[in-house]
Design a protein around this motif. Structure first.
Motif, PDB file in Angstrom:
ATOM      1  N   ALA A  52       7.343  14.004   5.555  1.00 30.67           N
ATOM      2  CA  ALA A  52       6.533  14.762   5.552  1.00 30.67           C
ATOM      3  C   ALA A  52       8.021  15.679   6.392  1.00 30.67           C
ATOM      4  CB  ALA A  52       5.346  14.983   5.592  1.00 30.67           C
ATOM      5  N   LEU A  53       7.718  15.245   7.192  1.00 30.49           N
ATOM      6  CA  LEU A  53       8.826  15.945   9.051  1.00 30.49           C
ATOM      7  C   LEU A  53       9.783  16.461   9.007  1.00 30.49           C
ATOM      8  CD1 LEU A  53       6.396  14.713  11.947  1.00 30.49           C
ATOM      9  CD2 LEU A  53       6.340  17.203   9.652  1.00 30.49           C
ATOM     10  N   GLY A  54      10.472  15.240   7.339  1.00 30.91           N
ATOM     11  CA  GLY A  54      12.307  15.043   7.369  1.00 30.91           C
ATOM     12  C   GLY A  54      12.979  13.880   8.305  1.00 30.91           C
ATOM     13  N   ARG A  55      12.031  13.299   8.990  1.00 32.58           N
ATOM     14  CA  ARG A  55      12.793  12.349  10.592  1.00 32.58           C
ATOM     15  C   ARG A  55      11.988  11.508   9.841  1.00 32.58           C
ATOM     16  NH1 ARG A  55      13.002  15.348  15.575  1.00 32.58           N
ATOM     17  NH2 ARG A  55      13.232  13.334  16.132  1.00 32.58           N
ATOM     18  N   PRO A  56      12.147  10.470  10.750  1.00 30.40           N
ATOM     19  CA  PRO A  56      11.879   8.886  10.993  1.00 30.40           C
ATOM     20  C   PRO A  56      10.106   8.765  11.893  1.00 30.40           C
ATOM     21  CG  PRO A  56      14.118   8.422  11.750  1.00 30.40           C
ATOM     22  CD  PRO A  56      13.595   9.991  10.682  1.00 30.40           C
ATOM     23  N   MET A  57       9.845   8.792  11.215  1.00 30.61           N
ATOM     24  CA  MET A  57       8.895   8.293  13.161  1.00 30.61           C
ATOM     25  C   MET A  57       8.371   6.710  13.030  1.00 30.61           C
ATOM     26  SD  MET A  57       8.309  12.284  13.331  1.00 30.61           S
ATOM     27  CE  MET A  57       6.670  11.439  14.585  1.00 30.61           C
ATOM     28  N   ARG A  58       8.527   6.163  14.780  1.00 25.58           N
ATOM     29  CA  ARG A  58       9.258   5.160  14.849  1.00 25.58           C
ATOM     30  C   ARG A  58       7.656   4.574  16.223  1.00 25.58           C
ATOM     31  NH1 ARG A  58      15.342   5.270  13.346  1.00 25.58           N
ATOM     32  NH2 ARG A  58      15.093   5.358  11.298  1.00 25.58           N
TER      33      ARG A  58
ATOM     34  N   GLN B 135       0.832  -1.275  -0.030  1.00 26.37           N
ATOM     35  CA  GLN B 135      -0.017   0.497   0.231  1.00 26.37           C
ATOM     36  C   GLN B 135       0.745   1.139  -0.074  1.00 26.37           C
ATOM     37  OE1 GLN B 135      -2.918  -0.036   2.907  1.00 26.37           O
ATOM     38  NE2 GLN B 135      -4.139  -1.837   2.455  1.00 26.37           N
ATOM     39  N   CYS B 136       0.610   2.576  -0.529  1.00 22.26           N
ATOM     40  CA  CYS B 136       1.063   3.697  -0.238  1.00 22.26           C
ATOM     41  C   CYS B 136      -0.239   4.559  -0.448  1.00 22.26           C
ATOM     42  CB  CYS B 136       2.054   3.770  -1.156  1.00 22.26           C
ATOM     43  SG  CYS B 136       1.015   4.437  -2.850  1.00 22.26           S
ATOM     44  N   ALA B 137       0.295   5.109   0.949  1.00 21.66           N
ATOM     45  CA  ALA B 137      -0.246   6.937   1.397  1.00 21.66           C
ATOM     46  C   ALA B 137      -0.181   7.834   1.478  1.00 21.66           C
ATOM     47  CB  ALA B 137      -0.493   6.592   2.775  1.00 21.66           C
ATOM     48  N   LEU B 138      -0.734   8.924   0.542  1.00 23.81           N
ATOM     49  CA  LEU B 138      -0.085  10.229   0.422  1.00 23.81           C
ATOM     50  C   LEU B 138      -0.900  11.204   1.919  1.00 23.81           C
ATOM     51  CD1 LEU B 138       0.224  12.731  -1.196  1.00 23.81           C
ATOM     52  CD2 LEU B 138      -2.178  11.901  -1.997  1.00 23.81           C
ATOM     53  N   VAL B 139      -0.263  12.079   2.566  1.00 22.45           N
ATOM     54  CA  VAL B 139      -0.614  12.653   3.946  1.00 22.45           C
ATOM     55  C   VAL B 139      -0.283  14.121   3.975  1.00 22.45           C
ATOM     56  CG1 VAL B 139       0.120  10.463   5.091  1.00 22.45           C
ATOM     57  CG2 VAL B 139       1.329  12.068   5.740  1.00 22.45           C
ATOM     58  N   GLU B 140      -1.105  14.246   4.832  1.00 16.73           N
ATOM     59  CA  GLU B 140      -1.035  15.696   4.484  1.00 16.73           C
ATOM     60  C   GLU B 140      -0.683  16.533   6.236  1.00 16.73           C
ATOM     61  OE1 GLU B 140      -2.199  18.806   1.120  1.00 16.73           O
ATOM     62  OE2 GLU B 140      -3.012  19.744   3.783  1.00 16.73           O
ATOM     63  N   VAL B 141       0.759  16.935   6.511  1.00 14.34           N
ATOM     64  CA  VAL B 141       0.924  17.331   7.975  1.00 14.34           C
ATOM     65  C   VAL B 141       0.678  18.855   8.357  1.00 14.34           C
ATOM     66  CG1 VAL B 141       2.472  17.271  10.141  1.00 14.34           C
ATOM     67  CG2 VAL B 141       2.686  15.522   8.742  1.00 14.34           C
ATOM     68  N   ASP B 142      -0.358  19.477   8.982  1.00 10.49           N
ATOM     69  CA  ASP B 142      -0.413  20.321   9.743  1.00 10.49           C
ATOM     70  C   ASP B 142       0.543  21.084  10.519  1.00 10.49           C
ATOM     71  OD1 ASP B 142      -0.712  23.128  10.717  1.00 10.49           O
ATOM     72  OD2 ASP B 142      -3.250  22.863  10.507  1.00 10.49           O
ATOM     73  N   THR B 143       1.600  21.811  10.101  1.00 11.56           N
ATOM     74  CA  THR B 143       2.587  21.747  11.057  1.00 11.56           C
ATOM     75  C   THR B 143       2.569  22.666  12.411  1.00 11.56           C
ATOM     76  OG1 THR B 143       4.415  23.469   9.545  1.00 11.56           O
ATOM     77  CG2 THR B 143       5.068  20.794   9.277  1.00 11.56           C
ATOM     78  N   ALA B 144       1.118  23.515  12.189  1.00 10.93           N
ATOM     79  CA  ALA B 144       1.324  24.065  13.069  1.00 10.93           C
ATOM     80  C   ALA B 144       0.298  23.597  14.158  1.00 10.93           C
ATOM     81  CB  ALA B 144       0.397  25.256  12.636  1.00 10.93           C
ATOM     82  N   SER B 145      -0.410  22.622  14.318  1.00  9.28           N
ATOM     83  CA  SER B 145      -0.778  22.069  15.303  1.00  9.28           C
ATOM     84  C   SER B 145      -0.899  20.719  15.665  1.00  9.28           C
ATOM     85  CB  SER B 145      -2.991  21.762  14.516  1.00  9.28           C
ATOM     86  OG  SER B 145      -2.790  21.175  13.938  1.00  9.28           O
ATOM     87  N   GLY B 146       0.270  19.834  14.343  1.00 16.82           N
ATOM     88  CA  GLY B 146       0.667  18.428  14.302  1.00 16.82           C
ATOM     89  C   GLY B 146      -0.505  17.353  13.788  1.00 16.82           C
TER      90      GLY B 146
ATOM     91  N   ARG C 223       2.692  13.771  19.866  1.00 11.35           N
ATOM     92  CA  ARG C 223       4.375  12.837  19.026  1.00 11.35           C
ATOM     93  C   ARG C 223       4.297  14.198  17.490  1.00 11.35           C
ATOM     94  NH1 ARG C 223       3.409   7.308  19.687  1.00 11.35           N
ATOM     95  NH2 ARG C 223       3.842   7.450  22.439  1.00 11.35           N
ATOM     96  N   VAL C 224       3.572  14.523  17.104  1.00  8.09           N
ATOM     97  CA  VAL C 224       3.636  15.047  16.110  1.00  8.09           C
ATOM     98  C   VAL C 224       4.572  16.521  16.101  1.00  8.09           C
ATOM     99  CG1 VAL C 224       3.582  15.915  14.117  1.00  8.09           C
ATOM    100  CG2 VAL C 224       2.485  13.352  14.351  1.00  8.09           C
ATOM    101  N   MET C 225       4.079  17.196  17.159  1.00  6.09           N
ATOM    102  CA  MET C 225       3.887  18.048  17.311  1.00  6.09           C
ATOM    103  C   MET C 225       5.603  18.127  18.025  1.00  6.09           C
ATOM    104  SD  MET C 225       2.663  20.893  16.168  1.00  6.09           S
ATOM    105  CE  MET C 225       3.015  22.242  17.220  1.00  6.09           C
ATOM    106  N   GLU C 226       5.842  17.669  18.632  1.00  8.75           N
ATOM    107  CA  GLU C 226       7.117  17.055  19.596  1.00  8.75           C
ATOM    108  C   GLU C 226       8.231  17.031  18.842  1.00  8.75           C
ATOM    109  OE1 GLU C 226       7.482  14.257  22.837  1.00  8.75           O
ATOM    110  OE2 GLU C 226       8.503  13.027  21.472  1.00  8.75           O
ATOM    111  N   ALA C 227       7.804  15.824  17.326  1.00 11.89           N
ATOM    112  CA  ALA C 227       9.346  15.822  16.400  1.00 11.89           C
ATOM    113  C   ALA C 227       9.098  17.151  15.649  1.00 11.89           C
ATOM    114  CB  ALA C 227       8.215  14.943  15.788  1.00 11.89           C
ATOM    115  N   ILE C 228       8.290  18.063  15.628  1.00 18.07           N
ATOM    116  CA  ILE C 228       8.156  19.215  14.289  1.00 18.07           C
ATOM    117  C   ILE C 228       9.727  20.114  15.670  1.00 18.07           C
ATOM    118  CG2 ILE C 228       7.295  20.935  14.402  1.00 18.07           C
ATOM    119  CD1 ILE C 228       4.787  19.336  13.683  1.00 18.07           C
TER     120      ILE C 228
END
Ligand code: FES
Ligand code: FES
Lengths: 752, 158
Positions: free
Chosen positions: A725-731, A612-623, A739-744
């Motif tokens: 999208a974030l340029g870093r691995p999310m594991r 499968q492949c997924a296309l996502v959009e991350v809102d970096t203001a809210s995570g 979690r997303v905001m913390e990564a950002i």
């Protein structure tokens, strides 16, 4: 109706008009209502219990405790690890465990009675983390186990992973983690039981009526024939209705009181008192050569079974077997351990440990692609298992290996998305991939299914099956298969399903096994029914060696020019002789048990593949992560019912999105759908199902299974897309706002 | 409390309805209409959706007395004298029914939407159904079913 077309689901109309009565809807006027008293702490010792105040509540008929269980108070699906006490016996092993059962004339009275039971509990030292549970000196969850808190350790050893890693051109090492997930089937557990002629009859939602029958008989201390289990229509399972839930309570109360009883869990109870998906912590080291060919994978997996074993042994083994993913890996060293803790227990959930390891093996493929400067799809294609190659357990697959086809079907979509990525303002997009393989049926053990078919003298044809329908569509598919084999229309076949008095054991509706295993059993029954009719026809014609053929309701002489007979004449003839026109069928997949030391062997007869492949959009203001699109290519061998296959794929993808982004069960804080969120229609991505049909030689008309595969690649694909999208691995899952905001923010901190 | 309301086209009179009883409990327990489902009891899942004067409400959060003098439609009454209402038919034909536990609520929510907006696009459908959870379908076929139902109701297809 052609096989492979889209058939309308059996029972859909009754569901759409509200006629269907699910397990949760069982009950009649005058039934007693059952409610459990649950421990407000755990682990604990029961110092005293006083239920006299409950008996004083108007309407309360009786309060049961462990001492009222006539048989064995230790149940569980796997025969060697039955350890679940349905009413605590002196010790409460986890928060929320049932300590007593109240029967009353109404729900209100039962609830009031449950509140009135006085239970005095004394805290005991507990352990809630699997690593701590395995450390020396940890409190024991089951003091009588020689192995302490270790439920199981599985190893898969092939070649020499250490040496191969040392020689590899690139190495990637990383840790992954995934929390507990609730099935959240829309129907909560419920059912009804009554006593009749020395037997207990239980009608409840379930994924495995014949298993229920056996365990209820143990519980009551009687022979299985004293218990009849009928599967009530079941509103989703996903593994959560494989363990028994309300059934033992229903059986116990009906047995003692000889009155009809009903029980229905609240949503809070479903959260507290049914299994969850096992959490996993995973440490991987993977190596590849300069061209990107995998050289070795080493994986250390640790999981938590909670207070009871449930399906733990199966999940531990299956996770180990699938840990390296659908790739050719010449050297493998996997170690998977599962520990008891005092958490509420974990059990089967769609995928049995494979969705968890898929997060890790796919994360590793992305990390390798980055290290090698290769495209992630090319890297997967290069390493994808092909026919005549060996899996991690050394099983050489002869047919039905469709991963490369799945990836090729995805490629144009994947490339278009990669090139069309847009980043604007606070938004970042990414594309990720997930691949998987999944062994159909139980791991390295016999797991047969049986079925019968009958031709009634009035011309009706009946299919008898023990297969539990949960919404996945087995009723429809099994009927289609039977019809195809006999040359009838599916509507000409009546179904008799899921009743231990009238059907025989088909095993669990789990492990994506029913289309493949029970499908084959049904075909076998149809073949035997045909043989019975043809033999009857030969006798009727007085020609013992005539070459005959069954075509629907006609019997023809082969070669065309000879005689034609109607089945009805043969049926009449056989009936006049007092002979039943009923034939049985059976199928058990070919397997070899895994070697206990190395885990080598042939654990399954067939494997499903998917990408499968997924296309996502991350809102970096809210995570906030939005999954916009998912393309899902699935090698199902052969789609028996296209619409149902696509429905399974779309449903699995959505559940995978939930697991990736929002779902994590936390005891005590996520106890209803208010604070445990599952995806809504507003979260639904556009899904493009792509059906690949790489026929499986041993499957019914080439079919395999799709129930669990549909979910497995989604979370890894979403995690990969967010990572891009974030340029870093999310594991670590779920990728919730925090979690997303913390990564950002940490990524921003690291900016020079 | 005495309660009089119209249920699926017929008048219902009930006495001794406790003030705190929910419409859901009244329908399921008192009247035996189990087509209205319960999935959470707290207004999160929509399985208990019914139409109150044509508008969809969560019957678990609606007190029974709120139905007094009004018209309640449950899944059992949606089709009237027909076998299937067009929305029901569309759900069956589009494969939008898997386990079927969310289906009654989902169909009533869809009916309520289509009454207000006969030709909703995908985004509108998704938002309108966001209060009705389904764990089986991934909503894909449900959305298709709602579009198909819209067409059936507008007479664009048979
Ligand atoms: S039961 Fe009413 S919204 Fe869930
Ligand atoms: S069809 Fe099962 S919850 Fe919607």
């Amino acid at each position: 109706m052609m096989l492979g077309a889209s058939a309308i689901r059996v029972g859909a109309q009754d569901r759409a008009t509200g006629k269907t009565r699910f397990g949760f809807d069982q009950g009649r006027e005058g039934d007693l209502f059952l409610v459990c008293v649950r421990a407000a702490k755990g682990p604990a010792r029961i110092k005293s219990m006083d239920y006299a105040p409950a008996l004083a509540v108007p309407g309360v008929v009786r309060v049961f405790t462990a001492g009222d269980i006539p048989g064995q108070n230790r149940l569980g699906i796997i025969p060697v690890s039955k350890d679940q006490e349905f009413l605590a016996q002196g010790l409460v092993r986890h928060y929320g465990q049932a300590v007593a059962l109240v029967a009353a004339e109404s729900r209100e009275a039962a609830l009031a009675g449950a509140r009135a039971v006085r239970v005095e509990l004394e805290d005991l030292p507990g352990v809630f983390d699997p690593a701590e549970a395995l450390a020396a000196g940890a409190p024991l969850v089951h003091a009588d186990r020689a192995e302490g808190n270790l439920l199981k350790e599985n190893r898969i050893i092939k070649g020499d992973a250490e040496a191969a890693l040392a020689r590899s051109a690139v190495l990637v090492e990383a840790e992954y983690a995934i929390g507990r997930v609730e099935h959240a089937a829309l129907e909560m557990e419920g059912g009804r039981a009554y006593y009749q002629d020395g037997r207990v009859i239980v009608k409840a939602c379930t994924q495995n009526p014949h298993y229920d029958q056996g365990d209820l008989a143990l519980f009551l201390g009687v022979e299985p024939d004293r218990v009849r289990v009928v599967q009530a229509e079941t509103g989703g399972g996903f593994g959560g209705k494989l363990d028994v839930s309300v059934q033992p309570y229903l059986a116990l109360a009906a047995w003692h009181l000889k009155r009809p009883v009903r029980m229905a869990y609240t949503r809070e109870e479903t959260f507290l008192a049914t299994a969850k998906r096992h959490p996993f912590r995973m440490r991987y080291v993977s190596g590849a050569d300069e061209e990107g060919r995998l050289t070795a994978v080493k994986a250390e997996l640790l999981s938590d079974t909670g207070a009871f074993a449930s399906y733990g042994l199966a999940v531990c083994m299956r996770a180990a077997v699938h840990a390296t993913g659908p790739y050719l890996v010449p050297n493998v060293a996997v170690n998977c351990r599962m520990a008891y803790t005092n958490n509420t227990w974990n059990g089967a959930m769609r995928g049995f440990g494979v969705p968890q390891v898929a997060l890790a093996h796919e994360g590793q493929m992305d990390a390798l692609a980055a290290a090698l400067g290769m495209d992630p799809l090319e890297l997967r294609l290069k390493n994808a298992l092909r026919a005549d190659q060996a899996t991690a357990t050394g099983q050489v697959l002869k047919s039905g290996v469709g991963l490369t086809q799945c990836l090729e079907r995805l490629r144009p979509i994947y490339e278009a998305w990669r090139h069309g990525l847009s980043h604007g303002g606070w938004h970042r997009q990414g594309v990720g991939l997930g691949c998987m393989y999944y062994g159909i049926g139980n791991t390295g053990v016999s797991n047969p299914s049986t079925a019968q078919m009958e031709w009634l003298p009035d011309g009706r044809v009946v299919l008898y099956t023990g297969v539990a329908e949960l919404g996945q569509g087995s009723d429809t598919v099994l009927r289609q298969l039977a019809a195809q084999r006999l040359g009838l229309e599916p509507e000409e076949i009546d179904l008799c399903r899921g009743d231990t008095d009238r059907t025989t054991n088909a095993g669990a509706s789990s492990a994506s096994r029913q289309t493949y295993i029970s499908g084959n059993a049904v075909l076998n029954a149809a073949d035997n029914l045909e043989e019975l009719l043809l033999t009857g026809a030969r006798e009727l014609l007085g020609a013992r060696h005539l070459d005959l053929d069954l075509r629907g309701r006609l019997i023809l002489e082969k070669g065309g020019q000879g005689r034609t007979l109607e089945v009805k004449e043969v049926a009449r003839f056989l009936a006049s002789e007092g002979r039943e026109i009923k034939a049985g069928g059976r199928f058990d997949p070919n397997f070899t048990a895994l070697d206990p030391a190395t885990g080598q062997g042939r654990p399954y007869a067939a494997y499903a593949f998917a990408a499968q492949c997924a296309l996502v959009e991350v809102d970096t203001a809210s995570g906030l992560v939005k999954v916009k699109e998912v393309a899902a290519a699935h090698d199902v061998g052969r789609a028996i019912n296209r619409r149902a296959v696509m429905g399974q794929i779309c449903g699995g993808v959505m559940m995978g999105v939930g697991m990736a982004l929002m779902e994590e069960y936390q005891q005590g804080s996520t106890d209803n759908l208010q604070n445990y969120h599952i995806p809504t229609a507003a979260d639904a991505p556009r899904v493009t199902p792509l059906i690949v049909e790489e026929p499986e030689e041993t499957g019914p008309y080439g079919a395999k299974g799709v129930g669990e595969p549909a979910l497995i690649p989604t979370a890894p694909a979403v995690a990969g897309a967010v990572s891009q999208a974030l340029g870093r691995p999310m594991r670590r899952l779920p990728l919730n706002l925090e979690r997303v905001m913390e990564a950002i923010t940490t990524a921003e901190d690291q900016q020079p | 409390m005495e309660l009089i309301f119209k249920l699926n086209g017929e008048e219902v009179r009930l006495s001794q309805v406790p003030g705190e009883e929910s419409l859901l409990t009244l329908l399921r327990e008192r009247l035996g209409l189990t087509g209205t489902k319960e999935g959470c009891g707290v207004g999160e899942c929509g399985a208990c959706s019914v139409l109150l004067d044509g508008k969809v409400v969560n019957s678990c959060l609606t007190a029974a007395w709120q139905a007094a003098g009004r018209e309640v439609t449950t899944i059992e009454g949606l089709a009237g004298d027909e076998d299937l209402h067009p929305v029901q038919r569309a759900f069956v034909e589009a494969g939008a029914v898997q386990c079927g536990f969310c289906t009654p609520g989902m169909i009533l929510a869809a009916k309520s939407l289509l009454d207000q907006n006969p030709d909703p696009d995908e985004e509108v459908i998704k938002n309108a159904l966001a209060g009705n959870l389904c764990r089986c379908t991934g909503y894909h076929d449900i959305i298709r079913a709602v579009r198909r139902a819209g067409k059936l109701l507008r007479g664009e297809t048979s």
